[in-house]
Structure formats: C-alpha cells, structure tokens
Write an enzyme that holds these catalytic residues in place. Structure first.
Site, PDB file in Angstrom:
ATOM      1  N   LYS A   1       0.843  -1.208   0.000  1.00  0.00           N
ATOM      2  CA  LYS A   1       0.000   0.000   0.000  1.00  0.00           C
ATOM      3  C   LYS A   1       0.865   1.241   0.000  1.00  0.00           C
ATOM      4  CE  LYS A   1      -3.901  -2.023   2.418  1.00  0.00           C
ATOM      5  NZ  LYS A   1      -4.380  -2.419   3.730  1.00  0.00           N
TER       6      LYS A   1
ATOM      7  N   GLN B   1      -5.407  -1.373   9.509  1.00  0.00           N
ATOM      8  CA  GLN B   1      -5.294  -2.720   8.950  1.00  0.00           C
ATOM      9  C   GLN B   1      -5.958  -3.739   9.872  1.00  0.00           C
ATOM     10  OE1 GLN B   1      -4.022  -3.429   5.915  1.00  0.00           O
ATOM     11  NE2 GLN B   1      -4.452  -5.610   6.181  1.00  0.00           N
TER      12      GLN B   1
ATOM     13  N   ASP C   1     -11.758   2.718   3.692  1.00  0.00           N
ATOM     14  CA  ASP C   1     -12.144   1.305   3.672  1.00  0.00           C
ATOM     15  C   ASP C   1     -13.658   1.147   3.527  1.00  0.00           C
ATOM     16  OD1 ASP C   1     -10.242  -0.750   3.806  1.00  0.00           O
ATOM     17  OD2 ASP C   1      -9.795  -0.345   5.907  1.00  0.00           O
TER      18      ASP C   1
HETATM   19  N1  GUN Z   1      -7.433  -6.797   5.999  1.00  0.00           N
HETATM   20  C1  GUN Z   1      -7.740  -7.567   4.920  1.00  0.00           C
HETATM   21  N2  GUN Z   1      -8.401  -6.838   3.987  1.00  0.00           N
HETATM   22  C2  GUN Z   1      -8.515  -5.593   4.502  1.00  0.00           C
HETATM   23  C3  GUN Z   1      -9.086  -4.398   3.994  1.00  0.00           C
HETATM   24  O1  GUN Z   1      -9.654  -4.331   2.896  1.00  0.00           O
HETATM   25  N3  GUN Z   1      -8.990  -3.322   4.815  1.00  0.00           N
HETATM   26  C4  GUN Z   1      -8.393  -3.375   6.034  1.00  0.00           C
HETATM   27  N4  GUN Z   1      -8.384  -2.257   6.765  1.00  0.00           N
HETATM   28  N5  GUN Z   1      -7.859  -4.463   6.527  1.00  0.00           N
HETATM   29  C5  GUN Z   1      -7.913  -5.565   5.759  1.00  0.00           C
END
Ligand code: GUN
Length: 295
Positions: free
Chosen positions: A53, A97, A120
């Site tokens: 990311k 996350q 998100d």
């Molecule tokens: N963990 C796995 N997929 C995601 C996601 O799309 N967003 C977040 N914040 N954590 C994750």
C-alpha cells in the site's frame, strides 16, 4: 478452457494510472492527497499488504503516512492516534489494517475514524449510506469486483448475481453494490441449502468464503462471469501456492469469464483504496470527483 480471463493486474494498473492523473490535476490546486495506514502488531500477511500500500500510494503521487504500533498497544493509544489523523488536514484517508489483535474492539476503532476519511468504507455511517443507496465510501474489494464486472459485461441490470459469503468486508457490501446496479441478488453462505443449485442460477458468481477451491465447475452456469475473491495459501509440491475459492481449471471450462488467483481481484483492492483516497480528497475540497472510480 473456454472462459475469458479477466486480468485484474492489468485493470488495476489502469485504475492506478487514472488515479495518478487525478492526483496530478489536484497538484494544480496545491493539494496532495494523503493516506494514513495504521498497523498494530506484526501479522506477516498484514505487513506485506501495508508495504505494498505504501509503495503504490507514493507511486500515484500521494503522501503515505505509516503508523506501526506494537501488538500490545492499548485501545486509548490507538483511539488517540485516530483522533490525531482525523484532525490532520494533510490526511485524507485513514485505514486501520485488520485483523486487529484480539484485545482491541475493531468496531469501536473503525467507528472512531472520520467517515469522510474512511477509505475502507467500514464505518457504520458509510455502511448505512451504501445500504440506502446514498453517496458513501465503498469497501475496496467489492468496488474492484464491481469495476471488473461493469468493464466485462457493460450493464448488469436484470442479471442473476449470487454472492457466496456474507462478510462485512466483501459479501454484504458486494450484494449492496450489485443491487445498486439492478441485479437480482442472492447472498449464499455455509448454511445455505442446495448451495450447488443456488450457484448454478448465477449469471454473476462472486466467491468470497475463504475456502480453497470450494466451487467446482459443475456449480457454474455455462457462460457465467465468475469473480474469485479468495486468496488461500495451500500446500503444493513440497512448497505452497495461492488458490482462490473457485477450482480454476474446472470453472474455466464452463464459465464465460473468470478472474484468476493470483492476478484477479487482489491487485484491484489496493487500486480501489487509492481511488477512494482520491475521491475522499476531492470531496473534502468540494471538487468534482473522478469519473469511473466510484460506485
Ligand atoms: N485486511 C484484509 N483486507 C482488509 C481491507 O480491505 N482493509 C483493512 N483495513 N484491513 C484488511
């Protein structure tokens, strides 16, 4: 194999290029979008995601802010950091996350994020806005799936869609998005009766259950479009390999189009996170949103 392969890697590169164009246009207004990612603990898969990311955020011209906290971080400390990011004008998107360590209440933490910065789309306000067909921040993985479906099929109106899986991150928002595009939507899950027959109704089958190769080709309607959200690591010839929730070889013999694993939905998730960060930045400044990057 007869199915067309939907190339998520190439599609995600196009989305990121479009985001980079949007970011370059904002530079003319003196605006640089900023994305803050918060990682608590040392889950290896999460560390890999967070690193990717950060790299891709910088690549499209945005600012990346990474906050790595120890696994035993208290809830108050995490909430204080989120409050700080909510108040920071250089931060347009905040992502915590998941999964969080067990002693932290994920719902409480996610709902502490400013909904306007909730890239998100997990905040209860955004969930409600999406569910009522209002302008929301939309979860990245289902948004990526929707983009691929629209690109491959054009209008989705009237199609039978079956979403296999009912998670808050993928299954439920996916169902809402498909309803928004006028599909007839069934959400199926592990307790669904006659699951193979339910799947065989689908013109669009989205598999998001996290069970390796659970969906065989004979659950798929000939010509259907299959979106495989699963990313499962399984033992293979003395090592490991990634497989989806769909048994690719048998499914590709029946489906009209299918996403591979890896290289299908996976790359679209981060591309859509960047798209959401651009969208959040435009909204924060009252500027026109980029076209084609939102639901
Ligand atoms: N963990 C796995 N997929 C995601 C996601 O799309 N967003 C977040 N914040 N954590 C994750």
């Amino acid at each position: 194999m007869s199915a067309a392969i939907i190339d998520g890697k190439a599609f995600a590169a196009r989305v990121r290029a479009q985001v980079a164009e949007g970011v370059a246009a904002l530079a003319g207004h003196g605006i640089v979008p900023g994305l803050a990612v918060v990682l608590v603990g040392e889950d290896p898969a999460s560390q890999v995601y967070v690193r990717s990311k950060g790299r891709l955020t910088v690549e499209v011209g945005m600012q990346s802010f990474e906050h790595r906290l120890p696994a035993d971080t208290g809830e108050d400390t995490l909430l204080d950091l989120i409050a700080q990011l909510n108040a920071d004008p250089a931060v347009n998107g905040v992502l915590v996350q998941l999964p969080l360590p067990g002693h932290l209440n994920s719902d409480l933490v996610i709902n502490a994020i400013d909904p306007a910065k909730d890239v998100d789309g997990f905040h209860i306000s955004n969930v409600g806005l999406l569910g009522t067909g209002q302008k929301a921040m939309v979860p990245c993985t289902p948004l990526g799936c929707l983009m691929m479906l629209r690109d491959h099929l054009g209008s989705l109106s009237g199609l039978e869609a079956v979403v296999l899986g009912r998670s808050n991150i993928v299954g439920k928002p996916m169902a809402q998005l498909l309803l928004g595009d006028s599909c007839t939507v069934t959400v199926a899950h592990s307790r669904t009766r006659d699951l193979p027959d339910v799947c065989r109704r689908a013109d669009i089958l989205v598999a998001a259950v996290g069970r390796p190769q659970m969906v065989p080709g004979d659950w798929i309607k000939p010509g259907a479009t299959v979106i495989d959200v699963g990313i499962n690591r399984v033992a293979h010839e003395g090592g490991t390999r990634l497989v989806g929730d769909v048994d690719f070889d048998s499914a590709a013999a029946v489906a009209g189009a299918i996403t591979p694993v890896p290289g299908g939905v996976g790359p679209m998730t981060i591309a859509c996170l960047l798209a959401n960060t651009l969208t959040a930045t435009c909204r924060a400044h009252g500027l026109a949103e980029p076209e084609g990057l939102t639901a």
